[in-house]
Design an enzyme around this catalytic site. Structure first.
Site, PDB file in Angstrom:
ATOM      1  N   SER A 110       0.817  -1.213   0.000  1.00 21.88           N
ATOM      2  CA  SER A 110       0.000   0.000   0.000  1.00 21.88           C
ATOM      3  C   SER A 110       0.853   1.265   0.000  1.00 21.88           C
ATOM      4  O   SER A 110       0.356   2.355  -0.336  1.00 21.88           O
ATOM      5  CB  SER A 110      -0.927   0.007   1.221  1.00 21.88           C
ATOM      6  OG  SER A 110      -0.182   0.018   2.423  1.00 21.88           O
ATOM      7  N   HIS A 111       2.132   1.146   0.370  1.00 17.72           N
ATOM      8  CA  HIS A 111       3.021   2.303   0.419  1.00 17.72           C
ATOM      9  C   HIS A 111       4.219   2.151  -0.518  1.00 17.72           C
ATOM     10  O   HIS A 111       5.186   2.905  -0.420  1.00 17.72           O
ATOM     11  CB  HIS A 111       3.505   2.536   1.853  1.00 17.72           C
ATOM     12  CG  HIS A 111       2.442   3.063   2.749  1.00 17.72           C
ATOM     13  ND1 HIS A 111       1.355   2.308   3.133  1.00 17.72           N
ATOM     14  CD2 HIS A 111       2.264   4.281   3.307  1.00 17.72           C
ATOM     15  CE1 HIS A 111       0.572   3.034   3.917  1.00 17.72           C
ATOM     16  NE2 HIS A 111       1.095   4.231   4.031  1.00 17.72           N
ATOM     17  N   ASP A 115      -4.404   1.169   1.731  1.00 15.60           N
ATOM     18  CA  ASP A 115      -4.971  -0.165   1.928  1.00 15.60           C
ATOM     19  C   ASP A 115      -6.394  -0.242   1.381  1.00 15.60           C
ATOM     20  O   ASP A 115      -6.805  -1.259   0.817  1.00 15.60           O
ATOM     21  CB  ASP A 115      -4.973  -0.532   3.418  1.00 15.60           C
ATOM     22  CG  ASP A 115      -3.584  -0.852   3.942  1.00 15.60           C
ATOM     23  OD1 ASP A 115      -2.848  -1.575   3.246  1.00 15.60           O
ATOM     24  OD2 ASP A 115      -3.236  -0.381   5.036  1.00 15.60           O
TER      25      ASP A 115
END
Length: 338
Positions: free
Chosen positions: A45-46, A186
Site C-alpha cells: 500500500s506504500h 490499503d
C-alpha cells in the site's frame, strides 16, 4: 497475472518516471528508493502503488518535483526545513547525518519540516537512524480523511507516526502506522482487488457504516483505530507535525483547487534521541536483552521483522506487482504536456 521485478530494475523505473515528470535527480533517487524499499518489504500500500500519486500531484501543479528544501540549524538540537512545496523525504534524507551528529552531541535533535508532501512509508525516515544506534520518532499529518471518534465526517487526517529503536545488534525494531483503522492506500488495494473492507474501517458520505471501499474512495471518512484512543493519537500527531513545525493544519488544506492532486502539503516532526546520552551508558546490550526477552515466546513477531524477511528475499528473488499496476506505471513513462 503479475509482472516480476528485481529491486534495482524497479528503482530505475521509478526514478525514470519521476525525472520524466520534472523531478531533480536527488529527489527522484530519494523518493524512488523509499517506494521500492516499501515494495520490497511487502508494504504494497506504500510501495510502487504510491508512485502514481506523486505524479498526479505533480501534474496537477500541486507539488514541485524539482524543489530543494532549505534546511537551517536554528538551535543546537533543531533543524528547520522549508520544503518549498517539494517532497518531505528529501528533507529527511538530506538532514540524516546532521541529525545524527546533533543528537550524539546534544542528546536529542529534531527536524521540523513544512510546506512539503509525504506520500509513502514513514519508517524510511527513521529506521536508518535506529540502525545507527538512535531512537527516532516520526510524525506526519495530512488533509482531513478521518472522522474523529463520534463524528460522521472527516475533520482530521489519517495522521501517521513511526517509531524505531536499535535491536542491540546493528538492526532496528520499527513500527509505522496511520491513526485510521486502515490507510487510504490499503482501502485502494481492497478496491482494486474487489475485496470488502473489515467492519469499522469507514463510513459513507452520509455517515453510515460501510464495508465497500468504493464508498470511502468516493469521499466517505475513514475511522480511527481503537475508537477514541486512535482519535487522540491523530490529534497528537497533528499538533506535532503542524503546530510544532509551522505547517498548515489539515483543515487548511488547499488541494481541492488543484484537480487530481493526491497528496497533502503538510508538515513533519522527526525526533532523534541518543540512548547513551539520555541513559548515561552504553545501552546496546540492554536493547538486545529486551528484544531477546520479547522473543522468549516463539510466537512473537516484533514490528518490522516480517518486512526485513521480505526485503532479504526480494533482494535475491525480486518481487511481483500486478499487471494493473505495471500498466499504470508504463503509462507514466509518457509525460502529459497539457
Amino acid at each position: 497475472m503479475a509482472r516480476h521485478f528485481m529491486p534495482t530494475d524497479a528503482l530505475a523505473l521509478a526514478r525514470n518516471i519521476l525525472i520524466l515528470h520534472g523531478a531533480a535527480d536527488n529527489v527522484a533517487e530519494i523518493v524512488a528508493d523509499c517506494l521500492v524499499r516499501a515494495e520490497s518489504d511487502g508494504s504494497r500500500s506504500h510501495g510502487l502503488a504510491r508512485l502514481p500519486d506523486h505524479v498526479a500531484s505533480i501534474r496537477a501543479g500541486w507539488a514541485d518535483p524539482a524543489a530543494q528544501p532549505d534546511i537551517r540549524q536554528v538551535k543546537p538540537g533543531l533543524l528547520r526545513a522549508e520544503g518549498n512545496n517539494g517532497f518531505t523525504p528529501v528533507a529527511a534524507r538530506l538532514s540524516r547525518d546532521r541529525l545524527a551528529a546533533m543528537a550524539a552531541a546534544e542528546g536529542m535533535a529534531a527536524l521540523c519540516a513544512r510546506n512539503s508532501h509525504h506520500i509513502g512509508a514513514l519508517w524510511c525516515d527513521v529506521e536508518p537512524l535506529a540502525e545507527l544506534g538512535f531512537v527516532a520518532f516520526n510524525f506526519v499529518h495530512s488533509r482531513p480523511r478521518m472522522a474523529p471518534y463520534g463524528a460522521a465526517r472527516a475533520l482530521i487526517g489519517t495522521n501517521a507516526m513511526a517509531f524505531s529503536f536499535p535491536d542491540g545488534k546493528g538492526g532496528a525494531i520499527t513500527w509505522d502506522q496511520a491513526s485510521s483503522q486502515l490507510s487510504l492506500g490499503d482501502v485502494r488495494l481492497h478496491a482494486q482487488e474487489g475485496r470488502p473492507l473489515p467492519p469499522g474501517v469507514g463510513l459513507t458520505r452520509a455517515g453510515e457504516p460501510t464495508t465497500d471501499p468504493a464508498e470511502i474512495l468516493a469521499g466517505g471518512p475513514l475511522l480511527p483505530f481503537g475508537g477514541h484512543k486512535g482519535a487522540s493519537i491523530a490529534v497528537m500527531v497533528e499538533v506535532m507535525a503542524a503546530a510544532m513545525t509551522g505547517a498548515a493544519f489539515g483543515f487548511e488544506d488547499r488541494s481541492a483547487a488543484y484537480p487530481g492532486a493526491a497528496s497533502s502539503n503538510a508538515g513533519q516532526f522527526l525526533l532523534v534521541l541518543s540512548p547513551e546520552a539520555t541513559s548515561g551508558g552504553d545501552v546496546a546490550e540492554r536493547f538486545a536483552a529486551f528484544v531477546a526477552h520479547l522473543h522468549s515466546d516463539p510466537a512473537v513477531r516484533l514490528p518490522g521483522e516480517r518486512r526485513h524477511a521480505n526485503r532479504a528475499r526480494a533482494a535475491k528473488e525480486g518481487f511481483d506487482i500486478s499487471d494493473d499496476l505495471a500498466n499504470r506505471l508504463d503509462g507514466l513513462l509518457v509525460r502529459k504536456t497539457s
